[in-house]
Design an enzyme around this catalytic site. Structure first.
Site, short mmCIF file in Angstrom:
data_model
loop_
_atom_site.label_atom_id
_atom_site.label_comp_id
_atom_site.label_asym_id
_atom_site.label_seq_id
_atom_site.Cartn_x
_atom_site.Cartn_y
_atom_site.Cartn_z
N LYS A 15 0.83 -1.22 0.00
CA LYS A 15 0.00 0.00 0.00
C LYS A 15 0.86 1.26 0.00
CE LYS A 15 -2.10 -1.13 3.82
NZ LYS A 15 -1.35 -2.39 4.10
N ARG A 90 -9.40 1.29 8.72
CA ARG A 90 -9.04 -0.10 9.02
C ARG A 90 -10.17 -0.83 9.73
NH1 ARG A 90 -3.15 0.82 9.03
NH2 ARG A 90 -1.99 -1.12 9.25
N ARG A 129 11.81 -5.09 5.09
CA ARG A 129 11.43 -3.70 4.81
C ARG A 129 12.33 -2.71 5.55
NH1 ARG A 129 5.30 -1.70 5.45
NH2 ARG A 129 5.51 -2.37 7.62
N ARG A 162 11.40 -1.14 11.12
CA ARG A 162 10.37 -0.84 12.11
C ARG A 162 10.31 -1.91 13.19
NH1 ARG A 162 5.08 0.52 8.58
NH2 ARG A 162 4.13 -0.62 10.33
N ARG A 173 -0.15 -8.91 13.51
CA ARG A 173 -0.76 -7.82 12.71
C ARG A 173 -1.60 -8.38 11.57
NH1 ARG A 173 4.27 -4.79 11.12
NH2 ARG A 173 2.91 -3.63 9.72
#
Ligand code: ADP
Ligand code: AMP
Length: 216
Positions: A15, A90, A129, A162, A173
């Site tokens: 996203k 969300r 990431r 992160r 998650r």
């Protein structure tokens, strides 16, 4: 007429990556609820302190707090022509609140690209990431590496991993997404704005699918 695009999909679907592409292409602001929370955490605000108790556990920040934060973001003038929303809404309650907020601009959610990829792909993406501390742009150590290790191509900012991208939190998650966010697939399908996008393809191919969906 303003154009509001909501990017929907699990963590790691792409996203944020695609939001940057769309925002540049259509000259619209990229509104990432996760980026706004992280900015608040970095600045040590009360909102940041509260949000971090949820984010570090891989839980959603409560609806009332998140909706108030997005409402404040929408009060800035750059949103009047539209926006690319990434990570918000969300939950169905957030989606209802967004619908009310957009009425104030005579706007509505025009398109909801739903980007998906298999769970094992999501996990691999989040594990590799790297995020820019200044602009929030994301890289992947194998699939989308920066030109120089640890440095953002766009603004030279530091790249970091992160805290909530560690394996245990990622799995949680994804479960939270399945329980609390996946109901938005039917929510937007019923409203005739959902566009299914195969996120398990190279970044440029996913962008091409999105551009095609925008033309409809
Ligand atoms: P999201 O915002 O949905 O959580 P991101 O855009 O941050 O997802 O992407 C997650 C990770 O996967 C990042 O490291 C990014 O560079 C990488 N990525 C995004 N899209 C693709 C793709 N189509 N193929 C391979 N890697 C991708
Ligand atoms: P993201 O950057 O989109 O991956 O979001 C990181 C984290 O911020 C999520 O795991 C949530 O804890 C929190 N968050 C971001 N957006 C929302 C939202 N719309 N509602 C609730 N929590 C959110």
């Amino acid at each position: 007429m303003p154009t509001y695009i909501v990017l929907l999909g699990p963590p790691g679907a792409g996203k944020g990556t695609q939001a940057k592409v769309l925002a540049e292409k259509f000259n619209l602001p990229h509104i990432s609820s996760g980026d706004i929370f992280r900015e608040n955490i970095k600045n040590g605000t009360e909102l940041g302190k509260l949000a971090n108790t949820y984010i570090s556990q891989g839980e959603l920040v409560p609806d009332d707090v998140t909706i108030a934060m997005i409402r404040e973001r929408f009060s800035r003038s750059d949103c009047v022509n539209g926006a690319i929303l990434d990570g918000f809404p969300r939950t169905p309650a957030q989606a209802d609140a967004l619908c009310e907020m957009l009425k104030e601009f005579d706007g509505r959610v025009n398109l909801v690209p739903f980007i998906t990829a298999p769970v094992e792909v999501l996990i691999e993406r989040l594990a590799g990431r790297w995020t820019c501390r200044t602009c929030g742009r994301v890289y992947h150590e194998r699939f989308n590496p920066p030109k120089q290790h640890g440095i953002c191509d766009a603004d030279g900012g530091d790249l970091y991993q992160r805290e909530d991208d560690k394996a245990e939190t990622v799995v949680h998650r994804i479960e939270v997404y399945q329980k609390q966010t996946a109901p938005l697939i039917d929510y937007y399908k019923e409203r005739g704005v959902l566009a299914e996008i195969n996120g398990f393809a190279p970044i440029e191919e996913v962008s091409a699918q999105l551009m095609a969906a925008m033309k409809h």
